[in-house]
Write an enzyme that holds these catalytic residues in place. Sequence first.
Site, PDB file in Angstrom:
ATOM      1  N   ASP A  95       0.890  -1.041   0.097  1.00 18.64           N
ATOM      2  CA  ASP A  95      -0.086  -0.020  -0.063  1.00 18.64           C
ATOM      3  C   ASP A  95       0.956   1.201   0.112  1.00 18.64           C
ATOM      4  OD1 ASP A  95      -2.382  -1.394  -0.021  1.00 18.64           O
ATOM      5  OD2 ASP A  95      -2.076  -1.665   2.062  1.00 18.64           O
ATOM      6  N   LYS A  99       0.293  -7.877  -3.193  1.00 15.88           N
ATOM      7  CA  LYS A  99      -0.917  -7.222  -3.556  1.00 15.88           C
ATOM      8  C   LYS A  99      -0.576  -5.711  -3.985  1.00 15.88           C
ATOM      9  CE  LYS A  99      -4.228  -5.950  -0.567  1.00 15.88           C
ATOM     10  NZ  LYS A  99      -4.950  -4.948  -0.896  1.00 15.88           N
ATOM     11  N   ASP A 124      -5.787  -5.882  -6.545  1.00 19.60           N
ATOM     12  CA  ASP A 124      -7.014  -6.013  -5.789  1.00 19.60           C
ATOM     13  C   ASP A 124      -7.904  -4.480  -5.924  1.00 19.60           C
ATOM     14  OD1 ASP A 124      -8.796  -5.874  -3.410  1.00 19.60           O
ATOM     15  OD2 ASP A 124      -7.297  -5.155  -1.847  1.00 19.60           O
ATOM     16  N   LEU A 125      -8.724  -4.646  -6.874  1.00 24.48           N
ATOM     17  CA  LEU A 125      -9.295  -3.590  -7.507  1.00 24.48           C
ATOM     18  C   LEU A 125     -10.756  -3.739  -7.317  1.00 24.48           C
ATOM     19  CD1 LEU A 125      -7.286  -2.255 -10.802  1.00 24.48           C
ATOM     20  CD2 LEU A 125      -7.130  -1.694  -8.659  1.00 24.48           C
ATOM     21  N   LYS A 126     -11.254  -4.907  -6.891  1.00 24.29           N
ATOM     22  CA  LYS A 126     -12.553  -5.069  -6.475  1.00 24.29           C
ATOM     23  C   LYS A 126     -13.509  -4.668  -7.402  1.00 24.29           C
ATOM     24  CE  LYS A 126     -11.636  -4.848  -1.384  1.00 24.29           C
ATOM     25  NZ  LYS A 126     -10.052  -4.222  -1.209  1.00 24.29           N
ATOM     26  N   PHE A 127     -13.339  -5.076  -8.658  1.00 24.89           N
ATOM     27  CA  PHE A 127     -14.267  -4.513  -9.379  1.00 24.89           C
ATOM     28  C   PHE A 127     -15.862  -4.890  -9.267  1.00 24.89           C
ATOM     29  CE2 PHE A 127     -10.662  -6.106 -12.392  1.00 24.89           C
ATOM     30  CZ  PHE A 127     -10.104  -4.844 -12.557  1.00 24.89           C
ATOM     31  N   HIS A 128     -16.732  -3.838  -9.822  1.00 25.82           N
ATOM     32  CA  HIS A 128     -18.119  -3.869  -9.418  1.00 25.82           C
ATOM     33  C   HIS A 128     -18.626  -3.113 -10.501  1.00 25.82           C
ATOM     34  CE1 HIS A 128     -21.807  -3.665  -6.374  1.00 25.82           C
ATOM     35  NE2 HIS A 128     -22.125  -3.812  -7.430  1.00 25.82           N
ATOM     36  N   ASP A 129     -19.338  -3.535 -11.633  1.00 25.04           N
ATOM     37  CA  ASP A 129     -19.844  -2.970 -12.715  1.00 25.04           C
ATOM     38  C   ASP A 129     -20.907  -3.638 -13.327  1.00 25.04           C
ATOM     39  OD1 ASP A 129     -20.062  -0.769 -14.925  1.00 25.04           O
ATOM     40  OD2 ASP A 129     -18.167   0.050 -13.990  1.00 25.04           O
ATOM     41  N   ILE A 130     -21.300  -3.182 -14.700  1.00 18.28           N
ATOM     42  CA  ILE A 130     -21.971  -4.151 -15.711  1.00 18.28           C
ATOM     43  C   ILE A 130     -20.990  -5.443 -15.910  1.00 18.28           C
ATOM     44  CG2 ILE A 130     -23.767  -2.384 -16.073  1.00 18.28           C
ATOM     45  CD1 ILE A 130     -22.108  -2.338 -18.828  1.00 18.28           C
ATOM     46  N   THR A 133     -15.297  -5.574   5.363  1.00 16.40           N
ATOM     47  CA  THR A 133     -14.967  -5.805   6.806  1.00 16.40           C
ATOM     48  C   THR A 133     -15.355  -4.264   7.613  1.00 16.40           C
ATOM     49  OG1 THR A 133     -12.794  -5.740   6.586  1.00 16.40           O
ATOM     50  CG2 THR A 133     -13.640  -7.728   6.943  1.00 16.40           C
ATOM     51  N   ARG A 151      -2.874 -10.240  11.899  1.00 14.03           N
ATOM     52  CA  ARG A 151      -1.703  -9.835  12.970  1.00 14.03           C
ATOM     53  C   ARG A 151      -1.120 -10.639  13.700  1.00 14.03           C
ATOM     54  NH1 ARG A 151      -2.352  -6.303  10.165  1.00 14.03           N
ATOM     55  NH2 ARG A 151      -2.832  -4.116  10.177  1.00 14.03           N
ATOM     56  N   GLY A 191      -0.173  -6.514   5.368  1.00 11.23           N
ATOM     57  CA  GLY A 191       0.501  -5.257   4.950  1.00 11.23           C
ATOM     58  C   GLY A 191       1.384  -4.744   6.083  1.00 11.23           C
ATOM     59  N   ARG A 192       0.915  -3.811   7.033  1.00 13.61           N
ATOM     60  CA  ARG A 192       1.747  -2.969   7.824  1.00 13.61           C
ATOM     61  C   ARG A 192       2.595  -3.735   8.610  1.00 13.61           C
ATOM     62  NH1 ARG A 192      -3.062   0.948   9.053  1.00 13.61           N
ATOM     63  NH2 ARG A 192      -4.031  -1.129   8.548  1.00 13.61           N
TER      64      ARG A 192
HETATM   65  O1  C5P Z   1      -1.445  -3.040   6.718  1.00 14.36           O
HETATM   66  P1  C5P Z   1      -2.657  -4.138   6.908  1.00 14.36           P
HETATM   67  O2  C5P Z   1      -2.428  -5.635   7.239  1.00 14.36           O
HETATM   68  O3  C5P Z   1      -3.898  -3.831   7.662  1.00 14.36           O
HETATM   69  O4  C5P Z   1      -3.241  -4.417   5.013  1.00 14.36           O
HETATM   70  C1  C5P Z   1      -4.224  -4.941   4.925  1.00 14.36           C
HETATM   71  C2  C5P Z   1      -4.849  -4.993   3.300  1.00 14.36           C
HETATM   72  O5  C5P Z   1      -5.598  -5.856   3.105  1.00 14.36           O
HETATM   73  C3  C5P Z   1      -4.863  -3.600   2.917  1.00 14.36           C
HETATM   74  O6  C5P Z   1      -4.532  -3.461   1.659  1.00 14.36           O
HETATM   75  C4  C5P Z   1      -6.474  -3.470   2.901  1.00 14.36           C
HETATM   76  O7  C5P Z   1      -6.945  -2.394   1.946  1.00 14.36           O
HETATM   77  C5  C5P Z   1      -6.630  -4.764   2.626  1.00 14.36           C
HETATM   78  N1  C5P Z   1      -7.958  -5.218   2.923  1.00 14.36           N
HETATM   79  C6  C5P Z   1      -8.587  -5.152   4.464  1.00 14.36           C
HETATM   80  N2  C5P Z   1      -9.830  -5.462   4.768  1.00 14.36           N
HETATM   81  C7  C5P Z   1     -10.644  -5.747   4.067  1.00 14.36           C
HETATM   82  C8  C5P Z   1     -10.150  -5.856   2.554  1.00 14.36           C
HETATM   83  C9  C5P Z   1      -8.943  -5.608   2.348  1.00 14.36           C
HETATM   84  O8  C5P Z   1      -7.582  -4.969   5.255  1.00 14.36           O
HETATM   85  N3  C5P Z   1     -11.739  -6.114   4.203  1.00 14.36           N
END
Ligand code: C5P
Length: 235
Positions: A13, A35, A62-68, A121, A182, A211-212
Amino acid sequence: MEASGGPIIVALDFSSLSSAMKKAEQLDPKLCKVKVGKELFTKVGPHSVTSLRKLGFDVFLDLKFHDIPNTVARACEAAADLGCWMVNLHASGGRTMMETAANAMAKLSTAPLLTAVTVLTSLNDNLLAEIGLEGGTELLTTRLAKLANSCGLDGVVCSPHEITSIRREINNSFVIVTPGVRPLGAAINDQARFATPSEAIEKGADYLVIGRPITEARDSRKALIEIHSTCIPPS
Ligand code: C5P
């Protein structure tokens, strides 16, 4: 498409290609996938995907498409052209949208895994009711996962808390990708509902989006190696 790198998908990210590439170079394609999300893709474009692939990484777009239906299917084909390993759409786009995309992927000799986001979420039961979706997150998540499965999708993206109910309803070959992971002792950041890597895998997750805890670690490679070592599949 044959995947490599184990269950961890590192969320890159970042807002620039140079930061994403610098971080990716500290990782190892044998230990993780990466990702690319909306921020990096919107800033940098397809080059973000091709550059990471050149480093040897499988890329989840991870662009989560939502369209026709036609628009989503063409977008998934474009992701396949880029050599993405996984691409996703919103299950709430409905059966025709999902089937059209899945059929488009089935025609390709090499296609990305096609996964569906069930319920974001960030939404709770009250927010869902406000947009006319009654019944609560768990019921809706399971319903959308079953629909995605029946439309020929390869799997879903869901919170660790929904893995058990989805696994109860759908066979094990259906891929489950879960963010909100985590490691013990890591900062929780803004994740409200989370699990440790081993908990998520024990519940039945195939892939963990992290991610982080990795990208912001003082030594990202060490953090990746440590988390990877805790991802032991249940015997
Ligand atoms: O840094 P962290 O571990 O929280 O990153 C989680 C990744 O997963 C981010 O890219 C976030 O956009 C993605 N994500 C999320 N919860 C979702 C869907 C995607 O945290 N429900």
